[in-house]
Design an enzyme around this catalytic site. Structure first.
Site, PDB file in Angstrom:
ATOM      1  N   GLY A  65       0.844  -1.193   0.000  1.00 20.28           N
ATOM      2  CA  GLY A  65       0.000   0.000   0.000  1.00 20.28           C
ATOM      3  C   GLY A  65       0.872   1.232   0.000  1.00 20.28           C
ATOM      4  CB  CYS A  92       5.274  -4.150   0.076  1.00 16.65           C
ATOM      5  SG  CYS A  92       6.156  -2.624  -0.286  1.00 16.65           S
ATOM      6  CE1 TYR A  93       1.772   1.103   5.801  1.00 18.35           C
ATOM      7  CE2 TYR A  93      -0.145  -0.343   5.718  1.00 18.35           C
ATOM      8  CZ  TYR A  93       0.532   0.724   6.279  1.00 18.35           C
ATOM      9  OH  TYR A  93      -0.023   1.405   7.323  1.00 18.35           O
ATOM     10  CG  HIS A 180       5.634  -6.045  -4.738  1.00 24.32           C
ATOM     11  ND1 HIS A 180       4.395  -5.829  -4.190  1.00 24.32           N
ATOM     12  CD2 HIS A 180       6.380  -4.964  -4.421  1.00 24.32           C
ATOM     13  CE1 HIS A 180       4.372  -4.654  -3.581  1.00 24.32           C
ATOM     14  NE2 HIS A 180       5.573  -4.109  -3.708  1.00 24.32           N
ATOM     15  CD  GLU A 182       2.536  -8.716  -5.330  1.00 27.56           C
ATOM     16  OE1 GLU A 182       3.261  -9.506  -4.686  1.00 27.56           O
ATOM     17  OE2 GLU A 182       2.380  -7.528  -5.003  1.00 27.56           O
ATOM     18  CG  ASP A 238     -17.252 -12.464 -19.349  1.00 25.98           C
ATOM     19  OD1 ASP A 238     -16.377 -13.326 -19.534  1.00 25.98           O
ATOM     20  OD2 ASP A 238     -17.013 -11.246 -19.264  1.00 25.98           O
ATOM     21  CE  LYS A 380     -13.062 -12.245 -20.948  1.00 24.69           C
ATOM     22  NZ  LYS A 380     -14.291 -11.440 -21.072  1.00 24.69           N
TER      23      LYS A 380
END
Ligand code: XMP
Length: 524
Positions: A65, A92-93, A180, A182, A238, A380
């Site tokens: 953040g 991180c944060y 990070h 991710e 979708d 998705k």
């Protein structure tokens, strides 16, 4: 929207709660966790404890953040968090917050570190770094960093600029990463997350398409009982997957409605109808409203106004058709998780409205219908996997996204029948050439845009003064950001030659070489 939602359809065996402290990467964390076959949801960091409790996570991930733990209004650790005794991974944060609140020391930033760094892992047997090389390339994006460990914690890794780049308390199962995991630039990032999920939280990897489908069908059946449902179909992934799931659950009590607004690509209405017939086996009401939309759009050039008119007309037609279906209680929508996350975050992040999205997944039904949104928690790529598992063919599962307002937002200026026909012809050439080159699966979207510009050209011995047509082709993971596709020059040449030769009214073709941001994918 007055259609109210009923029971949640997801009841996972194991789930991770991601607490969002305002990171731009929160969605990415969620996608990576799902890739590890573990269900997760993103919650605001200050979500009601009772909501988290009923979600019953087996572990928590705290996102990064923009705040500093020293900011007056910085978000804090929720009081219930440590009391749960569940594993926690702070990124991180999230890591700095754990350090700060558990008695460590956080060093306020003198500058931001942004970019790659080499991570040295202290103990390769630690559950988090198990089976990984001892040096890893990781991605940093932070201001503050941890200076001293909280009591009970061990340092697990360091970089040249961050002596405590990872820490952990194995007893309490609390971990922190300064970098990070991710983002794709962190090598073995998914492996680190997987280690947390499997080695620390004890996850089994139960988030699989087949079990989602089985549970979803059972829950829809229970929810709908003996009532009837309707569904707006567009031919997109979708709405098709959502309709297929509901159809499996309640059979003929589902009716599909396909409104052709006349803003579709060449042959698309026929293609969609055939697709519904062949693959869905669903009763579909077809409404040809092309004339009505053209009339409503006459003289309108402003992009937002076009979107507003199309959305409005669509709903009026849909409602009228739905009334013909008799006693209907439910409306099926193909809403996806990113839309849910964005609308949940809307009050916390001052997101400027770029475009009013209209699609069949966003029907603001004025009818008193209860919503069924089977894909509400899916990304998705997960929807595509579910579609495949449901037996839908690749032509549907990998269909490129198409905006609800259709070609109206690809004709700059007024939409007329002539311009639609011209754009359709050019677009069909773009599509067929990209498919013939075997590139259709690598490209997120590819299409033609009709510009209002006319330019001078020469054809045969004569001067021409005709339309400039633009080609847009982008690569993207999720449509939120995109880069222009580096199409081979020979392919571009073929497309250009064919369009100018075969589509009367066009004498120049240009290729859009802007990424998103700063541009958007569609021109309007
Ligand atoms: P932009 O142009 O905002 O588009 O970069 C991002 C993605 O969204 C699609 N798009 C829409 N989809 N209704 C939709 O269902 C809409 O009104 C709409 N406008 C844009 C666009 O094609 C791209 O995939």
């Amino acid at each position: 929207m007055t259609g109210q939602r009923t029971i949640e359809q997801i009841s996972p065996d194991e789930a991770i709660a991601i607490l969002d402290f305002g990171s731009q990467y929160s969605q990415l964390i969620a996608r990576r966790v799902r890739e590890c076959h573990v269900y997760c949801q993103i919650f605001r960091h200050d979500e009601e404890p009772s909501v988290i409790q009923s979600f019953a996570p087996v572990g928590f991930i705290l996102s990064g953040g923009p705040a500093s733990v020293y900011d007056h209004a910085a978000p804090r650790l929720p009081a219930y968090l440590l009391e749960t005794g569940k594993p926690i991974l702070g990124i991180c944060y999230g890591m700095q917050l754990l350090a700060y609140e558990l008695g460590g020391q956080v060093m306020p930033a003198t500058h931001r570190e942004y970019g790659p760094a080499d991570l040295s892992v202290c103990d390769p047997h630690d559950p988090l770094f198990h089976d990984l090389p001892s040096t890893l390339r990781v991605w940093m994006s932070h201001g503050d960093q941890v200076l001293a460990l909280p009591p009970g914690f061990r340092k697990l890794a360091s970089t040249a600029s961050a002596p405590i780049a990872a820490f952990g308390d194995e007893q309490r199962r609390i971990y922190g990463l300064q970098f990070h995991p991710e983002v794709v630039h962190t090598s073995y990032g998914v492996q680190i997350l997987r280690n947390f999920l499997y080695n620390v939280c004890g996850c089994q990897g139960t988030w699989q398409p087949a079990s989602f489908i089985a549970k979803s069908i059972a829950s829809i059946r229970k929810q709908v009982g003996s009532s009837k449902a309707i569904c707006a179909l567009s031919g997109g992934v979708d709405s098709t997957v959502a309709a297929t799931l509901v159809h499996r659950a309640i059979g003929d009590r589902l009716t599909g409605i396909f409104v052709n607004h006349g803003l579709l690509r060449l042959g698309e209405a026929e293609y969609n109808l055939d697709l519904f017939r062949r693959h869905l086996g669903l009763h579909v009401i077809y409404v040809d409203a092309a004339e009505r939309f053209l009339e409503a759009l006459r003289g309108v050039s402003d992009p937002e106004e076009k979107r507003r008119i199309i959305g409005h007309e669509f709903i009026r037609i849909f409602e009228a058709e739905a009334r013909q279906c008799g006693e209907v209680r439910f409306l099926v929508q193909g809403t996806l998780y990113p839309d849910v996350i964005e609308s949940n975050a809307a009050d916390t992040r001052a997101a400027a409205r770029i475009k009013t999205h209209h699609n069949v997944g966003g029907l603001p039904a004025k009818m008193e219908l209860v919503l069924i949104e089977p894909l509400r928690y899916l990304f998705k790529d997960e929807v595509r996997r579910i579609g495949k598992e449901l037996g839908l063919p690749d032509e549907i599962v990998h269909r490129q996204p198409f905006p609800g307002p259709g070609l109206a937002v690809r004709i700059i200026g007024e939409v007329t029948k002539e311009r639609l026909d011209l754009l359709r012809a050019a677009d069909a050439i773009v599509t067929s050439e990209i498919k013939a080159a075997g590139l259709d699966k690598d490209i997120w979207q590819y299409f033609a845009v009709l510009t209002p510009i006319r330019s001078v050209g020469v054809m045969g011995d004569g001067r021409t003064y005709a339309h400039v047509l633009a080609i847009r082709a982008v690569v993207s993971e999720d449509g939120m950001t995109a880069d222009w596709a580096r199409l081979p020059p020979d392919l571009l040449a073929r497309i250009s030659t064919r369009i100018v030769n075969e589509v009367p009214g066009v004498n120049r073709v240009v290729y859009d070489i802007t990424s998103k941001p700063p541009s958007t994918i569609e021109w309007e």
